[in-house]
Scaffold this motif. Structure first.
Motif, PDB file in Angstrom:
ATOM      1  N   UNK A   1      94.872 -54.461  55.050  1.00 30.99           N
ATOM      2  CA  UNK A   1      93.890 -53.457  54.636  1.00 30.99           C
ATOM      3  C   UNK A   1      94.450 -52.604  53.503  1.00 30.99           C
ATOM      4  N   UNK A   2      95.707 -52.159  53.637  1.00 36.29           N
ATOM      5  CA  UNK A   2      96.309 -51.342  52.585  1.00 36.29           C
ATOM      6  C   UNK A   2      96.340 -52.078  51.257  1.00 36.29           C
ATOM      7  N   UNK A   3      96.516 -53.395  51.304  1.00 34.89           N
ATOM      8  CA  UNK A   3      96.523 -54.170  50.075  1.00 34.89           C
ATOM      9  C   UNK A   3      95.191 -54.151  49.353  1.00 34.89           C
ATOM     10  N   UNK A   4      94.132 -53.798  50.076  1.00 35.87           N
ATOM     11  CA  UNK A   4      92.788 -53.764  49.491  1.00 35.87           C
ATOM     12  C   UNK A   4      92.256 -52.348  49.322  1.00 35.87           C
ATOM     13  N   UNK A   5      92.887 -51.386  49.975  1.00 35.58           N
ATOM     14  CA  UNK A   5      92.544 -49.967  49.812  1.00 35.58           C
ATOM     15  C   UNK A   5      93.818 -49.169  50.063  1.00 35.58           C
ATOM     16  N   UNK A   6      94.440 -48.708  49.006  1.00 36.30           N
ATOM     17  CA  UNK A   6      95.752 -48.078  49.107  1.00 36.30           C
ATOM     18  C   UNK A   6      95.728 -46.738  49.826  1.00 36.30           C
ATOM     19  N   UNK A   7      94.546 -46.240  50.162  1.00 36.45           N
ATOM     20  CA  UNK A   7      94.475 -44.988  50.902  1.00 36.45           C
ATOM     21  C   UNK A   7      94.922 -45.118  52.344  1.00 36.45           C
ATOM     22  N   UNK A   8      94.902 -46.334  52.882  1.00 38.97           N
ATOM     23  CA  UNK A   8      95.229 -46.518  54.297  1.00 38.97           C
ATOM     24  C   UNK A   8      96.731 -46.605  54.521  1.00 38.97           C
ATOM     25  N   UNK A   9      97.163 -45.977  55.595  1.00 36.19           N
ATOM     26  CA  UNK A   9      98.576 -46.002  55.995  1.00 36.19           C
ATOM     27  C   UNK A   9      98.655 -46.265  57.489  1.00 36.19           C
ATOM     28  N   UNK A  10      99.799 -46.763  57.914  1.00 40.70           N
ATOM     29  CA  UNK A  10     100.001 -47.164  59.309  1.00 40.70           C
ATOM     30  C   UNK A  10     100.982 -46.217  59.979  1.00 40.70           C
ATOM     31  N   UNK A  11     100.647 -45.792  61.199  1.00 35.39           N
ATOM     32  CA  UNK A  11     101.517 -44.886  61.928  1.00 35.39           C
ATOM     33  C   UNK A  11     101.906 -45.421  63.290  1.00 35.39           C
ATOM     34  N   UNK A  12     103.103 -45.008  63.757  1.00 35.85           N
ATOM     35  CA  UNK A  12     103.626 -45.372  65.066  1.00 35.85           C
ATOM     36  C   UNK A  12     103.633 -44.111  65.934  1.00 35.85           C
ATOM     37  N   UNK A  13     102.711 -43.985  66.896  1.00 35.04           N
ATOM     38  CA  UNK A  13     102.687 -42.770  67.721  1.00 35.04           C
ATOM     39  C   UNK A  13     104.048 -42.461  68.338  1.00 35.04           C
ATOM     40  N   UNK A  14     104.509 -41.241  68.112  1.00 35.45           N
ATOM     41  CA  UNK A  14     105.839 -40.847  68.571  1.00 35.45           C
ATOM     42  C   UNK A  14     105.941 -40.810  70.091  1.00 35.45           C
ATOM     43  N   UNK A  15     104.810 -40.681  70.781  1.00 39.21           N
ATOM     44  CA  UNK A  15     104.832 -40.694  72.244  1.00 39.21           C
ATOM     45  C   UNK A  15     104.868 -42.116  72.791  1.00 39.21           C
ATOM     46  N   UNK A  16     104.564 -43.101  71.951  1.00 41.99           N
ATOM     47  CA  UNK A  16     104.611 -44.485  72.401  1.00 41.99           C
ATOM     48  C   UNK A  16     103.619 -45.357  71.667  1.00 41.99           C
ATOM     49  N   UNK A  17     104.103 -46.474  71.140  1.00 42.50           N
ATOM     50  CA  UNK A  17     103.276 -47.490  70.495  1.00 42.50           C
ATOM     51  C   UNK A  17     103.715 -48.837  71.061  1.00 42.50           C
ATOM     52  N   UNK A  18     102.923 -49.862  70.856  1.00 43.64           N
ATOM     53  CA  UNK A  18     103.199 -51.160  71.449  1.00 43.64           C
ATOM     54  C   UNK A  18     104.016 -52.046  70.515  1.00 43.64           C
ATOM     55  N   UNK A  19     104.989 -52.752  71.072  1.00 45.73           N
ATOM     56  CA  UNK A  19     105.706 -53.800  70.344  1.00 45.73           C
ATOM     57  C   UNK A  19     105.490 -55.108  71.073  1.00 45.73           C
ATOM     58  N   UNK A  20     105.226 -56.170  70.323  1.00 40.48           N
ATOM     59  CA  UNK A  20     104.863 -57.436  70.958  1.00 40.48           C
ATOM     60  C   UNK A  20     105.364 -58.614  70.111  1.00 40.48           C
ATOM     61  N   UNK A  21     105.409 -59.743  70.748  1.00 40.44           N
ATOM     62  CA  UNK A  21     105.626 -61.006  70.035  1.00 40.44           C
ATOM     63  C   UNK A  21     104.668 -62.039  70.591  1.00 40.44           C
ATOM     64  N   UNK A  22     104.106 -62.842  69.701  1.00 39.27           N
ATOM     65  CA  UNK A  22     103.285 -63.978  70.111  1.00 39.27           C
ATOM     66  C   UNK A  22     104.111 -65.252  69.981  1.00 39.27           C
ATOM     67  N   UNK A  23     103.821 -66.209  70.847  1.00 37.36           N
ATOM     68  CA  UNK A  23     104.654 -67.402  70.988  1.00 37.36           C
ATOM     69  C   UNK A  23     103.798 -68.662  71.016  1.00 37.36           C
ATOM     70  N   UNK A  24     104.415 -69.776  70.701  1.00 39.36           N
ATOM     71  CA  UNK A  24     103.749 -71.070  70.751  1.00 39.36           C
ATOM     72  C   UNK A  24     104.211 -71.822  71.988  1.00 39.36           C
ATOM     73  N   UNK A  25     103.242 -72.380  72.712  1.00 36.72           N
ATOM     74  CA  UNK A  25     103.545 -73.139  73.928  1.00 36.72           C
ATOM     75  C   UNK A  25     102.723 -74.424  73.937  1.00 36.72           C
ATOM     76  N   UNK A  26     103.178 -75.388  74.724  1.00 38.16           N
ATOM     77  CA  UNK A  26     102.457 -76.659  74.913  1.00 38.16           C
ATOM     78  C   UNK A  26     101.759 -76.607  76.263  1.00 38.16           C
ATOM     79  N   UNK A  27     100.501 -76.950  76.293  1.00 36.85           N
ATOM     80  CA  UNK A  27      99.734 -76.919  77.537  1.00 36.85           C
ATOM     81  C   UNK A  27     100.120 -78.095  78.430  1.00 36.85           C
ATOM     82  N   UNK A  28     100.117 -77.858  79.713  1.00 36.29           N
ATOM     83  CA  UNK A  28     100.597 -78.875  80.659  1.00 36.29           C
ATOM     84  C   UNK A  28      99.737 -80.126  80.648  1.00 36.29           C
TER      85      UNK A  28
END
Length: 344
Positions: A233-260
């Motif tokens: 979004x920032x690449x298309x509208x430079x007014x936008x910025x991203x923030x990390x709430x100091x009380x807590x924000x989420x960190x995640x990873x997505x993974x690739x798996x093979x179905x049984x």
């Protein structure tokens, strides 16, 4: 992670790249929308002469429901880390012994083992990121490293705030904001979180996976959002910025798996090994605008992405990260009650 998808039955143009027949069979991939680089699949087709199809989904819940129902025809699924136990407990994933794969040596040390797949029996890394808040700083120039953006909105943003429909992330960040822990079953804390969310709802414009255009055109000026999507979004509208709430924000990873029940398990394993090549991992990052878990990929990444502010958590906020978790059944049921009341 993850915007509203457009379903793709067969990746356009791939058939033209193969010679002259698909001698090595097929591979059917199931992934979040806007999360799979077409050029990655083209390269895989050229390398292995495999016919590839891609089907998109919007959320982990949608994906697992389709897989549980059977008859899905998928071989590979991209799954968020906190959702892996739900797949494993139901026998939906194949053991692949990722550490034995040639390119697993490229996995960065911090991602060689994860809490929900410590031995990497089932998964390899796709990308990782954070869930925080995105704000149009042309409209609001105050502190954006706070969940107050959506919970106690400043006057300038009222009526133009979006909440992506991610139940656990929203409630987890709200609980941290009021000083409680995620996945609590404490009724007083949950009641306080519910009341705060219901009061804040009056100031929101939507609970949706919105199109980028709504931000670019400034119909929406704030949202709970994902780091990579915020960079787009920032690449298309430079007014936008991203923030990390100091009380807590989420960190995640997505993974690739093979179905049984994968019909093309060997091709699925080839794909897993393929994406752990640094050059290919960089291709995924350049498209999704998220970090990957593969050492040596940075030289192949777009320099603008490497330096993107959304991908670099400030040192003083790193300790506020909350690892995505699927709560125990009792807590998950209480979350669902709050979410149902909030979204009806």
């Amino acid at each position: 992670m993850k915007l509203s998808p457009s379903r793709t039955a067969l990746l356009a143009g791939l058939a033209l790249l193969a010679q002259p027949a698909f001698a090595e069979g097929k591979l059917n991939i199931y992934n979040f929308g806007l999360y799979t680089p077409p050029e990655l699949l083209e390269k895989f087709v050229e390398t292995y002469d495999v016919e590839v199809s891609l089907t998109d989904f919007a959320a982990n819940e949608e994906a697992i429901a389709r897989i549980q129902a059977g008859g899905h025809g998928m071989d590979v699924v991209v799954v968020s880390g906190y959702f892996i136990p739900a797949y494993v407990e139901q026998g939906l994933l194949m053991e692949v012994n990722a550490p034995a794969m040639e390119n697993f040596a490229n996995v960065a040390d911090e991602w060689k083992s994860i809490p929900t797949d410590p031995e990497r029996k089932y998964t390899v890394p796709w990308v990782w990121g954070t869930t925080g808040v995105m704000v149009n700083t042309k409209v609001y120039d105050g502190d954006i490293n706070t969940a107050a953006i959506f919970l106690e909105p400043p006057e300038e943003l009222k009526g133009s705030i979006n909440l992506v429909p991610s139940m656990n992330d929203t409630i987890d960040m709200t609980l941290r904001y009021i000083g409680a822990e995620p996945c609590t079953t404490d009724r007083e804390s949950l009641s306080k979180a519910r009341d705060l969310l219901l009061a804040a709802k009056e100031n929101w414009a939507s609970v949706d996976y919105p199109s980028f255009e709504k931000f670019i055109n400034e119909d929406l000026n704030a949202s709970i959002f994902w780091s990579g999507a915020a960079a787009r979004v920032r690449g298309l509208n430079e007014g936008f910025a991203y923030g990390w709430p100091a009380t807590g924000y989420m960190q995640w990873m997505d993974h690739v798996a093979v179905l049984s029940d994968a019909s093309n398990a060997e091709n699925a394993k080839l794909f897993m090994n393929f994406i752990m090549d640094p050059e290919n991992a960089a291709m995924i990052s350049n498209y999704t605008m998220y970090n990957n878990g593969i050492a040596g990929s940075e030289p192949f990444m777009d320099p603008a992405l490497v330096s993107a502010p959304e991908l670099a958590v400030p040192d003083e906020l790193k300790s506020a990260a909350i690892e995505q978790t699927l709560c125990a059944p009792e807590a998950q049921d209480l979350y669902t009650r709050i979410w149902t009341e909030l979204t009806r």
